[in-house]
Design a protein around this motif. Structure first.
Motif, mmCIF file in Angstrom:
data_model
loop_
_atom_site.group_PDB
_atom_site.id
_atom_site.type_symbol
_atom_site.label_atom_id
_atom_site.label_comp_id
_atom_site.label_asym_id
_atom_site.label_seq_id
_atom_site.Cartn_x
_atom_site.Cartn_y
_atom_site.Cartn_z
ATOM 1 N N LYS A 95 0.851 -1.189 0.000
ATOM 2 C CA LYS A 95 0.000 0.000 0.000
ATOM 3 C C LYS A 95 0.888 1.240 0.000
ATOM 4 O O LYS A 95 1.835 1.332 0.781
ATOM 5 C CB LYS A 95 -0.883 -0.002 1.250
ATOM 6 C CG LYS A 95 -1.792 1.201 1.372
ATOM 7 C CD LYS A 95 -2.628 1.102 2.637
ATOM 8 C CE LYS A 95 -3.497 2.327 2.805
ATOM 9 N NZ LYS A 95 -4.278 2.247 4.056
ATOM 10 N N GLU A 117 4.071 0.388 2.114
ATOM 11 C CA GLU A 117 3.922 -0.508 3.253
ATOM 12 C C GLU A 117 3.684 -1.916 2.727
ATOM 13 O O GLU A 117 2.798 -2.134 1.900
ATOM 14 C CB GLU A 117 2.737 -0.091 4.123
ATOM 15 C CG GLU A 117 2.543 -1.007 5.324
ATOM 16 C CD GLU A 117 1.321 -0.642 6.130
ATOM 17 O OE1 GLU A 117 1.454 -0.560 7.358
ATOM 18 O OE2 GLU A 117 0.233 -0.450 5.539
ATOM 19 N N GLU A 140 -1.541 8.233 -2.821
ATOM 20 C CA GLU A 140 -1.454 7.731 -1.459
ATOM 21 C C GLU A 140 -2.703 6.910 -1.157
ATOM 22 O O GLU A 140 -3.810 7.287 -1.533
ATOM 23 C CB GLU A 140 -1.293 8.887 -0.478
ATOM 24 C CG GLU A 140 0.056 9.555 -0.622
ATOM 25 C CD GLU A 140 0.296 10.703 0.359
ATOM 26 O OE1 GLU A 140 -0.582 10.991 1.196
ATOM 27 O OE2 GLU A 140 1.372 11.315 0.277
ATOM 28 N N GLY A 141 -2.499 5.772 -0.515
ATOM 29 C CA GLY A 141 -3.604 4.880 -0.181
ATOM 30 C C GLY A 141 -3.834 3.788 -1.212
ATOM 31 O O GLY A 141 -4.566 2.838 -0.959
ATOM 32 N N THR A 143 -3.304 0.516 -3.512
ATOM 33 C CA THR A 143 -2.705 -0.809 -3.345
ATOM 34 C C THR A 143 -2.061 -1.186 -4.672
ATOM 35 O O THR A 143 -2.665 -1.007 -5.727
ATOM 36 C CB THR A 143 -3.786 -1.842 -2.973
ATOM 37 O OG1 THR A 143 -4.402 -1.427 -1.751
ATOM 38 C CG2 THR A 143 -3.179 -3.220 -2.785
#
Length: 154
Positions: A95, A117, A140-141, A143
């Motif tokens: 992510k 991440e 951002e955010g 996957t």
């Protein structure tokens, strides 16, 4: 070489000295640990001259017990990235936590492009070359899967 590490969300500055055989001497708060790097999926020679490494690792061992070897199946150094025609792709599924650059921004080799991440670890994806950010393919955010386009550098 001084490097910056993040352990359980807390940032530390440690001294790292490369030893023969894939081993490293890590000095932290007056103590030394000899660790062996295994399964990183990273060309350690490419990190030479890098002054910042972001990793997530177990907290230091309690006093009186010094680990002689640390092994990890997941990357704990800067992950390797694939670059084809200036396209930086995801080295692993994860992510996107933070995008660290903007389109049109000049970047240097090793400069952080974004934080990915994966397996509860924050991995800063470095620029593999000097250039200008032509296009950011993720937000951002988002996957991503291994090989998905992240950022294009020209």
């Amino acid at each position: 070489m001084k490097v910056r590490v993040i352990v359980d969300g807390v940032e530390y500055e440690v001294d790292v000295e490369e030893l023969p055989g894939g081993k490293f001497r890590v000095s932290f708060e007056g103590r030394e640990y000899e660790v062996k790097a295994e399964g990183l999926g990273v060309n350690l020679g490419a990190l030479a001259g890098t002054s910042e490494v972001v990793q997530s690792a177990p907290a230091p061992a309690p006093s009186g017990s010094v680990p002689s070897q640390v092994s990890s199946p997941a990357p704990v150094e800067r992950p390797s990235v694939s670059v084809g025609g200036g396209l930086v792709t995801a080295p692993m599924p994860g992510k996107v936590l933070r995008v660290l650059v903007r389109e049109g921004e000049s970047v240097k080799t090793g400069q952080g492009l974004l934080v990915l991440e994966a397996m509860k670890m924050e991995n800063e994806i470095p620029s593999p070359k000097d250039g200008v950010v032509k296009k950011i393919h993720v937000k951002e955010g988002a996957t991503v899967n291994t090989g998905d386009p992240l950022i294009e550098i020209g």
